[in-house]
Design a protein around this motif. Structure first.
Motif, PDB file in Angstrom:
ATOM      1  N   SER A 118       1.082  -1.139   0.216  1.00  0.00           N
ATOM      2  CA  SER A 118      -0.069   0.044   0.217  1.00  0.00           C
ATOM      3  C   SER A 118       1.174   1.545  -0.248  1.00  0.00           C
ATOM      4  CB  SER A 118      -1.203  -0.066   1.269  1.00  0.00           C
ATOM      5  OG  SER A 118      -0.137  -0.256   2.580  1.00  0.00           O
ATOM      6  N   TYR A 119       1.869   1.442  -0.691  1.00  0.00           N
ATOM      7  CA  TYR A 119       2.903   2.049  -0.885  1.00  0.00           C
ATOM      8  C   TYR A 119       2.248   3.605  -1.362  1.00  0.00           C
ATOM      9  CZ  TYR A 119       7.216   5.000  -1.716  1.00  0.00           C
ATOM     10  OH  TYR A 119       8.216   5.662  -1.504  1.00  0.00           O
ATOM     11  N   PRO A 120       2.121   4.673  -1.060  1.00  0.00           N
ATOM     12  CA  PRO A 120       2.704   5.621   0.069  1.00  0.00           C
ATOM     13  C   PRO A 120       2.489   4.865   1.462  1.00  0.00           C
ATOM     14  CG  PRO A 120       2.417   7.434  -1.309  1.00  0.00           C
ATOM     15  CD  PRO A 120       1.470   5.577  -1.127  1.00  0.00           C
ATOM     16  N   LYS A 121       1.821   4.927   1.529  1.00  0.00           N
ATOM     17  CA  LYS A 121       0.806   4.252   2.442  1.00  0.00           C
ATOM     18  C   LYS A 121       0.859   4.178   4.168  1.00  0.00           C
ATOM     19  CE  LYS A 121      -4.259   5.684   3.466  1.00  0.00           C
ATOM     20  NZ  LYS A 121      -5.048   4.586   2.122  1.00  0.00           N
ATOM     21  N   GLY A 122       1.767   2.492   4.076  1.00  0.00           N
ATOM     22  CA  GLY A 122       2.590   2.054   4.663  1.00  0.00           C
ATOM     23  C   GLY A 122       3.571   1.011   4.579  1.00  0.00           C
ATOM     24  N   PHE A 123       3.564   0.005   5.822  1.00  0.00           N
ATOM     25  CA  PHE A 123       3.773  -1.294   5.254  1.00  0.00           C
ATOM     26  C   PHE A 123       3.572  -2.048   5.920  1.00  0.00           C
ATOM     27  CE2 PHE A 123       7.038  -1.928   7.810  1.00  0.00           C
ATOM     28  CZ  PHE A 123       8.310  -0.394   8.433  1.00  0.00           C
ATOM     29  N   TYR A 124       3.359  -4.054   6.160  1.00  0.00           N
ATOM     30  CA  TYR A 124       2.848  -4.185   7.469  1.00  0.00           C
ATOM     31  C   TYR A 124       4.043  -5.632   7.113  1.00  0.00           C
ATOM     32  CZ  TYR A 124       1.865  -7.712   4.204  1.00  0.00           C
ATOM     33  OH  TYR A 124       1.553  -8.627   2.553  1.00  0.00           O
ATOM     34  N   CYS A 125       4.371  -5.757   8.221  1.00  0.00           N
ATOM     35  CA  CYS A 125       4.928  -7.227   8.931  1.00  0.00           C
ATOM     36  C   CYS A 125       4.316  -8.345   9.364  1.00  0.00           C
ATOM     37  CB  CYS A 125       6.173  -6.651   9.997  1.00  0.00           C
ATOM     38  SG  CYS A 125       6.920  -5.399   9.632  1.00  0.00           S
ATOM     39  N   SER A 126       4.756  -9.363   9.110  1.00  0.00           N
ATOM     40  CA  SER A 126       4.565 -10.547   9.335  1.00  0.00           C
ATOM     41  C   SER A 126       5.341 -11.506  10.460  1.00  0.00           C
ATOM     42  CB  SER A 126       2.917 -10.957   8.093  1.00  0.00           C
ATOM     43  OG  SER A 126       3.721 -11.683   7.084  1.00  0.00           O
ATOM     44  N   TRP A 127       5.275 -12.836  10.825  1.00  0.00           N
ATOM     45  CA  TRP A 127       5.769 -13.535  11.194  1.00  0.00           C
ATOM     46  C   TRP A 127       4.955 -14.454  11.334  1.00  0.00           C
ATOM     47  CZ3 TRP A 127       4.305  -9.356  13.704  1.00  0.00           C
ATOM     48  CH2 TRP A 127       3.346  -9.279  14.184  1.00  0.00           C
ATOM     49  N   HIS A 128       5.977 -15.807  11.488  1.00  0.00           N
ATOM     50  CA  HIS A 128       5.871 -16.863  12.182  1.00  0.00           C
ATOM     51  C   HIS A 128       7.047 -17.882  12.492  1.00  0.00           C
ATOM     52  CE1 HIS A 128       7.765 -18.289   7.893  1.00  0.00           C
ATOM     53  NE2 HIS A 128       7.967 -19.210   8.420  1.00  0.00           N
ATOM     54  N   LEU A 129       6.389 -18.569  13.498  1.00  0.00           N
ATOM     55  CA  LEU A 129       8.006 -19.312  13.995  1.00  0.00           C
ATOM     56  C   LEU A 129       7.818 -20.848  13.245  1.00  0.00           C
ATOM     57  CD1 LEU A 129       6.581 -19.586  17.822  1.00  0.00           C
ATOM     58  CD2 LEU A 129       7.918 -18.591  16.929  1.00  0.00           C
ATOM     59  N   PRO A 130       8.688 -21.378  13.549  1.00  0.00           N
ATOM     60  CA  PRO A 130       9.317 -21.989  12.214  1.00  0.00           C
ATOM     61  C   PRO A 130       8.367 -23.665  13.056  1.00  0.00           C
ATOM     62  CG  PRO A 130      11.316 -21.055  13.326  1.00  0.00           C
ATOM     63  CD  PRO A 130      10.176 -20.892  13.369  1.00  0.00           C
ATOM     64  N   ALA A 131       8.628 -23.898  13.596  1.00  0.00           N
ATOM     65  CA  ALA A 131       8.437 -25.152  14.572  1.00  0.00           C
ATOM     66  C   ALA A 131       6.905 -24.380  15.414  1.00  0.00           C
ATOM     67  CB  ALA A 131       9.339 -25.731  15.617  1.00  0.00           C
ATOM     68  N   PRO A 132       6.118 -26.475  15.869  1.00  0.00           N
ATOM     69  CA  PRO A 132       5.360 -25.094  17.055  1.00  0.00           C
ATOM     70  C   PRO A 132       6.218 -25.446  18.824  1.00  0.00           C
ATOM     71  CG  PRO A 132       5.003 -26.704  16.296  1.00  0.00           C
ATOM     72  CD  PRO A 132       6.111 -26.942  15.565  1.00  0.00           C
ATOM     73  N   THR A 133       5.475 -24.572  19.401  1.00  0.00           N
ATOM     74  CA  THR A 133       5.633 -24.538  20.647  1.00  0.00           C
ATOM     75  C   THR A 133       4.997 -24.903  21.519  1.00  0.00           C
ATOM     76  OG1 THR A 133       4.678 -22.299  21.384  1.00  0.00           O
ATOM     77  CG2 THR A 133       7.293 -22.431  20.572  1.00  0.00           C
ATOM     78  N   PHE A 134       3.468 -25.393  21.452  1.00  0.00           N
ATOM     79  CA  PHE A 134       2.358 -26.298  21.849  1.00  0.00           C
ATOM     80  C   PHE A 134       1.666 -25.695  22.455  1.00  0.00           C
ATOM     81  CE2 PHE A 134       3.190 -29.381  18.424  1.00  0.00           C
ATOM     82  CZ  PHE A 134       4.654 -30.245  19.009  1.00  0.00           C
ATOM     83  N   ILE A 135       2.698 -24.504  23.271  1.00  0.00           N
ATOM     84  CA  ILE A 135       1.712 -23.162  24.037  1.00  0.00           C
ATOM     85  C   ILE A 135       1.850 -22.110  23.786  1.00  0.00           C
ATOM     86  CG2 ILE A 135       2.883 -24.590  26.227  1.00  0.00           C
ATOM     87  CD1 ILE A 135       5.627 -22.845  26.289  1.00  0.00           C
TER      88      ILE A 135
END
Lengths: 370, 215
Positions: A118-135
């Motif tokens: 959505s340039y030039p309004k802003g940006f977003y960051c997303s993430w994930h864990l490579p392995a589940p933690t189960f908690i």
């Protein structure tokens, strides 16, 4: 008159409640988080080591083999060990201890990506864990622009994403985004640094539609729209990349378009179904979007001309011409000859003619022509 | 001596490069200016890579993100979005013109202490192209009837006191960074101007038959 009785009742009730609470305060449910593969020993509350106790897991009795006196020993924890554990003393089944055990892992280094669709309004960051933690895990994102700390607004859904608004454009200073993930067993973090213009990647074009062009057997008209997430196509125009191929071939053809949201393909194979996709990119900066949802279309083909007489004889010969020209008749339909009884051979010829025409048009309809 | 050189350069771009009869309007020259910024951007990419390697680490590291110290002298491309959007044509062009005038001046200073002959050649070539861009912007301003920014204005840069070697390199790093950002901003600026002058843009069609579909 009844008031003192009521008061007495009340006092007795209160005493009962207090006694009950006192008794069960030692049996508040403990919440435990333990690491996968580790060993854990659960005490039976304040009971002495040599007390006779019974352990239950999720309401099922446990064998004595796991016991060390009154303590429960669990070795090599795996996910099936998670559950509700309770310890009862003696034949009176006095609950001495209860706990909810959660077996899990501390978080590994998370994977973080940032993107501006959505340039030039802003940006977003997303993430994930490579392995589940189960908690359960909590995530914290900080954004540094030079020395300024910016806020990253968390999305309600999906919950592993947050948004940052650009305050200034054309900045020489890099952005640094740090993500920290924490759970009961540990924490981990990662950070990425980038320039404003390197993370620009629009969403794919929307509403890609391909239509045949009437009376043009080798053309297809393609139209699309700029992605709705791109806020200002006027000031920040997009250029497009179109690819197309007939379904039966693997090789794509490409066209780059610096303007406009429409294009006419002029070299389509007649009668073949095509698959068409479009991608978008800011004119000067960033990277290409993913390919759009595919559009399918077949170029216009001439309508087969059906004769009104019905076919009677079975199909005879096959020809490869699209238009059928009836063979010249050797018999001239002379009205003077009708009365001779020569009419029937002519009638037979007419029947044969109709049959061949039907066969030809059937071939045309199946698109075997190249 | 450098101040003298800069003053000379300051006066040079005053002469518009265009002297055409039957002028079709500012459209083609805006397109030319836009194309020049793209070309310079491309040129700068290889020049900066070489120069930063010459400066050595940490300047040539991709994650190098130093704080901005004595950078007030350099013309900054950074601008608030709404301000940028609402710039009138004259101001938009003038800001570009002034920025590149300053940057060219500094760039010539860079040339002075560049070690290898090849690097000096690349820098000289880039300076010439940048000079061309200045002339092109001047031409657009003249075509639109805008006066060039006042020549008498002294560039805010003054002969630098002898710096430490590291600080000198930092200055060089920021100069290249600012140049890169300005070129990228100019592309957007001229694209905007182009759209205003030419409402119907021609679609450029490039036909590529690729075996693979990767981009």
């Amino acid at each position: 008159m009844a008031t003192p009785v009521l008061w007495a009742c009340f006092v007795v009730l209160a005493a009962g409640v207090v006694a009950y609470a006192q008794r069960h305060s030692q049996q508040d449910t403990h919440v435990l988080y333990e690491r996968l593969g580790s060993d854990v020993t659960l005490p039976c509350g304040t009971a002495a080591w040599d007390t006779a106790v019974t352990w239950r897991v999720n309401g099922t009795d446990l064998e004595a083999a796991h016991l060390n006196g009154s303590q429960l020993v669990l070795e090599g924890l795996d996910l099936s060990h998670s559950g509700h554990y309770a310890c009862y003393q003696g034949s009176s089944w006095h609950l001495r201890y209860q706990a909810l055990l959660h077996v899990g892992m501390p978080p590994r280094e998370p994977v973080l990506t940032c993107r501006s669709n959505s340039y030039p309004k802003g940006f977003y960051c997303s993430w994930h864990l490579p392995a589940p933690t189960f908690i359960p895990n909590t995530f914290n994102v900080t954004v540094l622009h030079g020395s300024r700390l910016l806020g990253c607004e968390k999305d309600p859904a999906p919950k592993n994403r947050c948004h940052i608004r650009y305050t200034h454009l054309f900045s020489t200073v890099k952005y640094k985004v740090t993500l920290t993930v924490t759970n009961a067993l540990g924490h981990n973090s990662t950070a990425i640094t980038f320039d404003e213009f390197t993370i620009v990647k629009p969403d794919p074009p929307e509403n890609v539609v391909a239509r045949p062009v009437p009376s043009s057997p080798r053309r297809l008209e393609v139209t699309w729209q700029t992605p709705s997430s791109w806020p200002d196509p006027e000031s920040f125009p997009l250029k497009f990349f179109l690819r197309y191929r007939p379904l039966i071939l693997d090789q794509w053809q490409h066209v780059e378009l610096s303007d406009g949201t429409t294009h006419t393909i002029t070299d389509a194979y007649a009668g073949k179904e095509y698959i068409i996709q479009v991608a978008a990119k800011d004119n000067e900066i960033g990277t290409w979007s993913d390919w759009s949802v595919a559009a399918h279309a077949t170029p216009w083909t001439e309508e087969p001309r059906y004769l009104t007489t019905e076919a009677q004889a079975p199909e005879t010969t096959t020809t490869t011409t699209t238009s059928f020209v009836p063979p010249p008749t050797t018999k001239i339909c002379d009205p003077g000859e009708v009365g001779d009884g020569v009419g029937s051979p002519t009638g037979l010829l007419l029947t044969v003619t109709v049959t061949v025409t039907v066969t030809v048009t059937t071939i045309a309809a199946t698109g075997l022509f190249i | 001596m450098l101040a003298c050189l800069c003053t000379v350069l300051w006066h040079l771009p005053a002469v518009p490069a265009l002297n055409r009869t039957g002028d079709p309007g500012p459209g083609p020259s805006i397109q030319k200016t836009y194309d020049l910024t793209r070309y310079l951007e491309h040129q700068l990419r290889s020049l900066a890579g070489t120069y930063l390697n010459y400066l050595g680490p940490p300047f040539n590291e991709p994650d190098f993100n130093p704080p901005r110290l004595s950078a007030e002298a350099l013309p900054s491309a950074t601008v608030d979005f709404n301000v940028w959007r609402s710039l009138n044509d004259h101001l938009r062009l003038a800001q570009n013109y002034q920025a590149y005038s300053h940057l060219l001046c500094y760039l010539r200073g860079l040339d002075r202490h560049a070690a290898t002959a090849e690097l000096r050649r690349s820098l000289a070539h880039f300076c010439t192209s940048l000079q061309g861009l200045l002339g092109s912007i001047a031409g657009v301003m003249a075509a639109l009837g805008y006066p060039l920014p006042p020549q008498g204005a002294e560039p805010s840069w003054a002969p630098r006191p002898p710096h430490s070697d590291f600080l000198q390199k930092m200055d060089d790093f920021w100069l290249l960074k600012e140049l890169q950002t300005w070129l990228w901003r100019s592309a957007k600026d001229f694209n905007r101007l182009k759209k205003k002058m030419q409402p119907s843009a021609a679609a450029v069609t490039l036909r590529l038959e690729a075996a693979a579909s990767d981009l």
